[in-house]
Design a protein around this motif. Structure first.
Motif, PDB file in Angstrom:
ATOM      1  N   MET A 191       0.827  -1.200   0.000  1.00 28.99           N
ATOM      2  CA  MET A 191       0.000   0.000   0.000  1.00 28.99           C
ATOM      3  C   MET A 191       0.862   1.251   0.000  1.00 28.99           C
ATOM      4  O   MET A 191       0.505   2.261  -0.612  1.00 28.99           O
ATOM      5  CB  MET A 191      -0.936  -0.008   1.212  1.00 28.99           C
ATOM      6  N   ARG A 192       2.004   1.212   0.651  1.00 27.80           N
ATOM      7  CA  ARG A 192       2.932   2.345   0.564  1.00 27.80           C
ATOM      8  C   ARG A 192       3.365   2.564  -0.883  1.00 27.80           C
ATOM      9  O   ARG A 192       3.488   3.707  -1.342  1.00 27.80           O
ATOM     10  CB  ARG A 192       4.158   2.104   1.445  1.00 27.80           C
ATOM     11  N   ASP A 193       3.621   1.467  -1.593  1.00 26.47           N
ATOM     12  CA  ASP A 193       3.995   1.590  -3.005  1.00 26.47           C
ATOM     13  C   ASP A 193       2.859   2.198  -3.821  1.00 26.47           C
ATOM     14  O   ASP A 193       3.095   3.016  -4.715  1.00 26.47           O
ATOM     15  CB  ASP A 193       4.368   0.218  -3.572  1.00 26.47           C
ATOM     16  N   VAL A 194       1.622   1.789  -3.527  1.00 25.83           N
ATOM     17  CA  VAL A 194       0.469   2.359  -4.221  1.00 25.83           C
ATOM     18  C   VAL A 194       0.409   3.864  -3.991  1.00 25.83           C
ATOM     19  O   VAL A 194       0.252   4.660  -4.931  1.00 25.83           O
ATOM     20  CB  VAL A 194      -0.839   1.680  -3.747  1.00 25.83           C
ATOM     21  N   ASP A 195       0.551   4.282  -2.744  1.00 28.41           N
ATOM     22  CA  ASP A 195       0.511   5.708  -2.432  1.00 28.41           C
ATOM     23  C   ASP A 195       1.651   6.451  -3.130  1.00 28.41           C
ATOM     24  O   ASP A 195       1.463   7.566  -3.652  1.00 28.41           O
ATOM     25  CB  ASP A 195       0.598   5.920  -0.921  1.00 28.41           C
ATOM     26  N   HIS A 196       2.831   5.844  -3.140  1.00 22.37           N
ATOM     27  CA  HIS A 196       3.990   6.501  -3.757  1.00 22.37           C
ATOM     28  C   HIS A 196       3.780   6.695  -5.257  1.00 22.37           C
ATOM     29  O   HIS A 196       4.025   7.793  -5.790  1.00 22.37           O
ATOM     30  CB  HIS A 196       5.247   5.669  -3.505  1.00 22.37           C
ATOM     31  N   VAL A 228       1.123   9.396  -6.027  1.00 16.01           N
ATOM     32  CA  VAL A 228       1.537  10.778  -5.799  1.00 16.01           C
ATOM     33  C   VAL A 228       2.701  11.174  -6.709  1.00 16.01           C
ATOM     34  O   VAL A 228       2.661  12.215  -7.376  1.00 16.01           O
ATOM     35  CB  VAL A 228       1.915  10.981  -4.321  1.00 16.01           C
ATOM     36  N   GLU A 229       3.741  10.342  -6.730  1.00 20.06           N
ATOM     37  CA  GLU A 229       4.986  10.732  -7.389  1.00 20.06           C
ATOM     38  C   GLU A 229       4.981  10.485  -8.890  1.00 20.06           C
ATOM     39  O   GLU A 229       5.651  11.208  -9.634  1.00 20.06           O
ATOM     40  CB  GLU A 229       6.162   9.992  -6.739  1.00 20.06           C
ATOM     41  N   THR A 230       4.252   9.465  -9.342  1.00 16.71           N
ATOM     42  CA  THR A 230       4.258   9.131 -10.768  1.00 16.71           C
ATOM     43  C   THR A 230       3.017   9.630 -11.484  1.00 16.71           C
ATOM     44  O   THR A 230       3.103  10.253 -12.554  1.00 16.71           O
ATOM     45  CB  THR A 230       4.381   7.607 -10.965  1.00 16.71           C
ATOM     46  N   ILE A 231       1.863   9.384 -10.908  1.00 15.39           N
ATOM     47  CA  ILE A 231       0.600   9.728 -11.565  1.00 15.39           C
ATOM     48  C   ILE A 231       0.202  11.163 -11.285  1.00 15.39           C
ATOM     49  O   ILE A 231      -0.422  11.826 -12.117  1.00 15.39           O
ATOM     50  CB  ILE A 231      -0.516   8.755 -11.136  1.00 15.39           C
ATOM     51  N   GLY A 232       0.549  11.676 -10.111  1.00 14.32           N
ATOM     52  CA  GLY A 232       0.255  13.073  -9.803  1.00 14.32           C
ATOM     53  C   GLY A 232      -0.990  13.306  -8.984  1.00 14.32           C
ATOM     54  O   GLY A 232      -1.493  14.431  -8.918  1.00 14.32           O
ATOM     55  N   VAL A 233      -1.508  12.258  -8.336  1.00 11.56           N
ATOM     56  CA  VAL A 233      -2.648  12.441  -7.439  1.00 11.56           C
ATOM     57  C   VAL A 233      -2.137  13.107  -6.158  1.00 11.56           C
ATOM     58  O   VAL A 233      -1.150  12.669  -5.570  1.00 11.56           O
ATOM     59  CB  VAL A 233      -3.313  11.092  -7.107  1.00 11.56           C
ATOM     60  N   ALA A 266      -4.180   3.066 -13.669  1.00 16.55           N
ATOM     61  CA  ALA A 266      -2.760   3.117 -14.021  1.00 16.55           C
ATOM     62  C   ALA A 266      -1.853   2.943 -12.811  1.00 16.55           C
ATOM     63  O   ALA A 266      -0.728   2.445 -12.943  1.00 16.55           O
ATOM     64  CB  ALA A 266      -2.457   4.442 -14.717  1.00 16.55           C
ATOM     65  N   VAL A 267      -2.319   3.337 -11.632  1.00 16.67           N
ATOM     66  CA  VAL A 267      -1.525   3.148 -10.419  1.00 16.67           C
ATOM     67  C   VAL A 267      -1.283   1.667 -10.179  1.00 16.67           C
ATOM     68  O   VAL A 267      -0.152   1.227  -9.924  1.00 16.67           O
ATOM     69  CB  VAL A 267      -2.232   3.779  -9.205  1.00 16.67           C
ATOM     70  N   TYR A 268      -2.342   0.875 -10.269  1.00 17.62           N
ATOM     71  CA  TYR A 268      -2.229  -0.555 -10.003  1.00 17.62           C
ATOM     72  C   TYR A 268      -1.487  -1.268 -11.129  1.00 17.62           C
ATOM     73  O   TYR A 268      -0.720  -2.206 -10.885  1.00 17.62           O
ATOM     74  CB  TYR A 268      -3.625  -1.148  -9.795  1.00 17.62           C
ATOM     75  N   GLU A 269      -1.701  -0.819 -12.352  1.00 16.96           N
ATOM     76  CA  GLU A 269      -0.992  -1.410 -13.485  1.00 16.96           C
ATOM     77  C   GLU A 269       0.517  -1.237 -13.341  1.00 16.96           C
ATOM     78  O   GLU A 269       1.293  -2.137 -13.662  1.00 16.96           O
ATOM     79  CB  GLU A 269      -1.476  -0.780 -14.791  1.00 16.96           C
TER      80      GLU A 269
END
Length: 259
Positions: free
Chosen positions: A22-27, A30-35, A235-238
């Motif tokens: 879940m930390r990876d999902v949050d990262h 925020v950092e890649t997708i821009g949420v 895209a986050v999960y992908e």
């Protein structure tokens, strides 16, 4: 990750993730997708407020379609909804929920597990908004001594808990367990190891759990968690090779059962 840990009541499989995943999902979000963190916190808090209103109204979330519309609103309780809030994303979600409830005329009392000045980032932003609304924000177990809450919102600690709750957080969790009011936890019951389900110390005995984005592997089937959409795109999960098919359709919350 457990790919088929949960399913919706209409049969869709929903994977469960560990705290590290879940930390990876949050990262990535925020950092890649821009949420934005503030954006996710807003979605979490509004979902928590909606679930609290469901408890007050005696409704339930789930099923394959939307609820039938209510023609009359349930009466506003005389007793406040008590929000137990920590720092970080979990506490910020609780503070945001307090605002949404107050905006709908529900009496709210916020109890922090630390001094207000210790909050920073998005959580501090939500606290500042509450203070501008003149909502009671207090600290520690003594703040609950004279209150008979209608509902307790547990937003003390989320999936990032490391070991047993300590100090004021543990004391507030213990007080939540002593009250007869229903307790709704945000993401996971505070004190529960989100990955293993271990209970290394005091854990909030939640009557309901609103878990965020994806359920956590440590969640039990009782109470059946409600999954809240916090606006993360597929895209986050992908990006993390998490098998994901949105369970929400036109809904923003769905009840889950163990597969």
């Amino acid at each position: 990750m457990i790919p088929d840990a949960f399913r919706t009541v209409d049969g869709r499989t929903v994977p469960a993730v560990t705290a590290a995943e879940m930390r990876d999902v949050d990262h990535v979000a925020v950092e890649t997708i821009g949420v934005g963190v503030l954006q996710m916190m807003e979605h979490a808090g509004r979902g928590l407020a909606l679930e609290a209103l469901s408890l007050l109204d005696g409704d339930s979330v789930g099923g394959s379609g939307p609820r039938a519309p209510r023609h009359t609103a349930a009466p506003i309780p005389d007793e406040p909804v008590v929000v137990l809030a920590g720092a970080g994303g979990n506490g910020g979600g609780g503070l945001c929920a307090a605002r949404h409830l107050a905006n709908r005329g529900v009496p709210v009392r916020v109890v922090l597990d630390r001094d207000p000045g210790a909050l920073d980032g998005p959580a501090a932003t939500h606290l500042s908004i509450l203070e501008s609304m003149q909502i009671d924000v207090e600290r520690g177990p003594d703040a609950t001594a004279t209150v008979a809450p209608s509902v307790i919102l547990d937003a003390l600690v989320g999936y990032g808990v490391d070991g047993a709750l300590r100090g004021t957080s543990a004391a507030l969790a213990g007080l939540a367990n002593e009250t007869s009011a229903p307790t709704l936890s945000l993401d996971v019951p505070s004190g529960l190891d989100a990955t293993t389900g271990d209970r290394p110390g005091t854990v909030v005995d939640a009557d309901a759990v609103l878990t965020l984005a994806l359920p956590k592997t440590g969640l039990d089937a009782d109470p059946a968690p409600v999954l809240a959409d916090i606006g993360l795109p597929a895209a986050v999960y992908e990006a993390l090779d998490i098998p994901y098919e949105s369970p929400f359709d036109r809904r923003f919350r769905v009840r889950l059962v163990r597969s």
